[in-house]
Structures are given as C-alpha cells and as structure tokens.
Design a protein around this motif. Structure first.
Motif, PDB file in Angstrom:
ATOM      1  N   CYS A  13       0.824  -1.210   0.000  1.00  0.00           N
ATOM      2  CA  CYS A  13       0.000   0.000   0.000  1.00  0.00           C
ATOM      3  C   CYS A  13       0.860   1.263   0.000  1.00  0.00           C
ATOM      4  N   HIS A  93      -5.842   2.029  -4.245  1.00  0.00           N
ATOM      5  CA  HIS A  93      -4.839   3.002  -3.785  1.00  0.00           C
ATOM      6  C   HIS A  93      -4.890   4.314  -4.557  1.00  0.00           C
ATOM      7  N   ARG A 135      -2.338   9.847  -5.669  1.00  0.00           N
ATOM      8  CA  ARG A 135      -2.349  10.122  -4.229  1.00  0.00           C
ATOM      9  C   ARG A 135      -3.451  11.132  -3.885  1.00  0.00           C
TER      10      ARG A 135
END
Length: 152
Positions: A13, A93, A135
C-alpha cells in the motif's frame, strides 16, 4: 454510532501515511494488516495486525472483519469482491472505488490480464507507476467515503 474502521491491505500500500492522517481527522480506527511487521504510528486509533505467512492470510483476515462500517483499501480485486459482499466500502490506492457495478468487469479483466501475462513469459509491465494525481485522488475519495459513513 461506532467510528468507521479502515482496513488496509498493507504489504504493497503506497498511501498508508495518508490513511493515518485522514483517519485521525475523522476519528476512524485503522487496522494495518500484513504478513510481516513494519512500523505504524503510535496512536490509539492505529493497530498493526500481523497474520501468518500463509497465502492470502491477510486477505482472509480483512474479509472476515469487513462490514458496512468498514473502508477497505486494497488493489486486490478478488479481496475487493469479498469485502463488497460483506457490505464494506472498497477503495483502490488510486482512489478508484470498487462497487457492485464495477467489480464483475474488474474480476473479468483481471482474469484476461492474468492469461495474457502467462503467455508473455515475463515480458511486459504491470500497472502504471503510482503518481501525485493518484495520491490526491485517493485522499479525496477517502474523505468522501468517511463523510458518507459519518452521516449513517
């Protein structure tokens, strides 16, 4: 009403630090599940769960603990499918949500790609590199999910 729990498929992760920060903001519990021990922040909200080295042991633990108050963070499509069946919200993710509408095609695509890779004898790549946009998308998606769970 209990706080939501974020179950992290942690071995690969790339957004663990982001999860810790967001969880603190929303008072969510975090379970960092892996086959090997690694450092997690010292926090009453964050708990490291080290399972056996057995194949899929981390996935099994996560699937067994997933429920409608859980957010599961994983790139594993088969684990995502199991957790969705348990009522959990599942995020990749990169922030992409897995849901009932998308999981069937994701499982089918995974099988096709596995067959293609098997025929390439190790040639070819994998997923594109994780980047800043991924992100950012993850942070936004996790924030939305936790806001939604707080309203339930």
């Amino acid at each position: 009403m209990s706080a939501p729990t974020i179950l992290v498929d942690a071995d690969a992760c790339p957004v663990k630090e982001e999860i810790y920060r967001v969880a603190e903001r929303y008072k969510a519990q975090v379970r960092v599940v892996s086959n090997s021990a690694f450092r997690v922040p010292v926090s009453e909200r964050v708990q490291r769960v080290v399972v056996s080295e057995g194949f899929d042991a981390a996935d099994d633990w996560i699937a067994e603990h997933a429920d409608e108050r859980s957010v599961v963070v994983t790139a594993d499509i088969l684990l995502a499918e199991r957790c969705l069946k348990a009522g959990a919200t599942v995020l990749a993710h990169n922030g992409k949500p897995f849901d009932a509408a998308s999981i069937g095609s994701a499982v089918a695509t995974r099988a096709i790609m596995e067959d293609l890779r098997a025929g390439m004898d190790g040639m070819g790549g994998g997923p594109p590199p994780f980047n800043k946009a991924d992100r950012s998308n993850f942070l936004q998606a996790l924030d939305r999910v936790l806001v939604k769970l707080a309203r339930r």
